[in-house]
Design a protein around this motif. Structure first.
Motif, short mmCIF file in Angstrom:
data_model
loop_
_atom_site.label_atom_id
_atom_site.label_comp_id
_atom_site.label_asym_id
_atom_site.label_seq_id
_atom_site.Cartn_x
_atom_site.Cartn_y
_atom_site.Cartn_z
N VAL A 1 -4.37 -8.83 -37.42
CA VAL A 1 -5.71 -9.38 -37.66
C VAL A 1 -5.57 -10.63 -38.53
N GLN A 2 -6.18 -11.71 -38.08
CA GLN A 2 -6.22 -12.93 -38.89
C GLN A 2 -7.66 -13.17 -39.32
N LEU A 3 -7.84 -13.56 -40.57
CA LEU A 3 -9.17 -13.74 -41.14
C LEU A 3 -9.35 -15.17 -41.62
N GLN A 4 -10.51 -15.73 -41.32
CA GLN A 4 -10.82 -17.10 -41.72
C GLN A 4 -12.17 -17.09 -42.42
N ALA A 5 -12.14 -17.34 -43.74
CA ALA A 5 -13.37 -17.37 -44.53
C ALA A 5 -13.92 -18.78 -44.59
N SER A 6 -15.23 -18.87 -44.65
CA SER A 6 -15.89 -20.17 -44.75
C SER A 6 -17.25 -20.00 -45.41
N GLY A 7 -17.88 -21.13 -45.75
CA GLY A 7 -19.24 -21.09 -46.25
C GLY A 7 -19.38 -21.33 -47.74
N GLY A 8 -18.27 -21.48 -48.44
CA GLY A 8 -18.36 -21.75 -49.87
C GLY A 8 -18.90 -23.14 -50.15
N GLY A 9 -19.16 -23.40 -51.42
CA GLY A 9 -19.66 -24.71 -51.79
C GLY A 9 -20.16 -24.72 -53.21
N LEU A 10 -20.85 -25.80 -53.54
CA LEU A 10 -21.42 -25.99 -54.88
C LEU A 10 -22.93 -25.76 -54.81
N VAL A 11 -23.42 -24.92 -55.68
CA VAL A 11 -24.85 -24.59 -55.68
C VAL A 11 -25.32 -24.44 -57.13
N GLN A 12 -26.59 -24.70 -57.35
CA GLN A 12 -27.16 -24.54 -58.68
C GLN A 12 -27.49 -23.08 -58.97
N THR A 13 -27.60 -22.77 -60.23
CA THR A 13 -28.01 -21.42 -60.64
C THR A 13 -29.31 -21.03 -59.93
N GLY A 14 -29.31 -19.83 -59.40
CA GLY A 14 -30.46 -19.33 -58.66
C GLY A 14 -30.43 -19.62 -57.18
N GLY A 15 -29.48 -20.41 -56.76
CA GLY A 15 -29.37 -20.77 -55.36
C GLY A 15 -28.72 -19.69 -54.51
N SER A 16 -28.55 -20.01 -53.24
CA SER A 16 -27.99 -19.06 -52.27
C SER A 16 -26.89 -19.70 -51.45
N LEU A 17 -25.98 -18.85 -51.01
CA LEU A 17 -24.95 -19.24 -50.06
C LEU A 17 -24.69 -18.05 -49.15
N ASN A 76 -17.11 -10.50 -34.14
CA ASN A 76 -15.94 -10.31 -35.01
C ASN A 76 -16.09 -11.03 -36.34
N THR A 77 -17.25 -10.91 -36.93
CA THR A 77 -17.55 -11.67 -38.14
C THR A 77 -18.22 -10.77 -39.17
N VAL A 78 -17.85 -10.97 -40.42
CA VAL A 78 -18.51 -10.30 -41.54
C VAL A 78 -19.10 -11.39 -42.43
N TYR A 79 -20.22 -11.08 -43.04
CA TYR A 79 -20.96 -12.04 -43.84
C TYR A 79 -21.16 -11.52 -45.26
N LEU A 80 -21.35 -12.45 -46.17
CA LEU A 80 -21.77 -12.11 -47.52
C LEU A 80 -22.90 -13.07 -47.88
N GLN A 81 -24.11 -12.55 -47.86
CA GLN A 81 -25.28 -13.34 -48.28
C GLN A 81 -25.40 -13.22 -49.79
N MET A 82 -25.38 -14.34 -50.46
CA MET A 82 -25.41 -14.35 -51.92
C MET A 82 -26.66 -15.08 -52.38
N ASN A 83 -27.54 -14.35 -53.03
CA ASN A 83 -28.78 -14.91 -53.57
C ASN A 83 -28.77 -14.81 -55.09
N GLY A 84 -29.62 -15.58 -55.72
CA GLY A 84 -29.70 -15.51 -57.18
C GLY A 84 -28.37 -15.79 -57.85
#
Length: 118
Positions: A1-17, A76-84
């Motif tokens: 199994v090969q895994l490729q993560a994406s979606g990171g970045g710079l966000v302000q406090t209280g933001g979401s990714l 074939n994808t897993v997500y992590l919704q990050m709020n606050g």
């Protein structure tokens, strides 16, 4: 199994990714998937996990109520919704796969940087 993560970045406090982790290989739906994070100078810590069917999820206390782990086995994808998001969430985030909830994580993605500014 090969895994490729994406979606990171710079966000302000209280933001979401939303982080994504795309997996290649067979039987993705048989793997428990997890997200971990490592802040500078610290050990890698568990964040969240989801069982193969998606029926059960687990979170570290510091993210409960703010983060949501989910998966789409058809993609074939897993997500992590990050709020606050908080500055304390700043870290490199890794996805990983385990053969069962009780097994060690044996496959790891390359990590994606999340930076939360105050």
């Amino acid at each position: 199994v090969q895994l490729q993560a994406s979606g990171g970045g710079l966000v302000q406090t209280g933001g979401s990714l939303r982080l994504s982790c795309a997996a290649s290989g067979r039987a993705f739906n048989s793997y428990t998937m997890g997200w971990f994070r490592q802040a500078p100078g610290k050990e890698r810590d568990f964040v969240a996990a989801i069982t193969g069917s998606g029926s059960s999820t687990y979170y570290t206390d510091s993210v409960k109520g703010r983060f949501t782990i989910s998966r789409d086995n058809a993609k074939n994808t897993v997500y992590l919704q990050m709020n606050g998001l908080k500055p304390a969430d700043t870290a490199v985030y890794y996805c990983a796969a385990a053969r069962s909830l009780a097994s060690d994580y044996v496959y790891w993605g390359q990590g994606t940087q999340v930076t939360v500014s105050s």
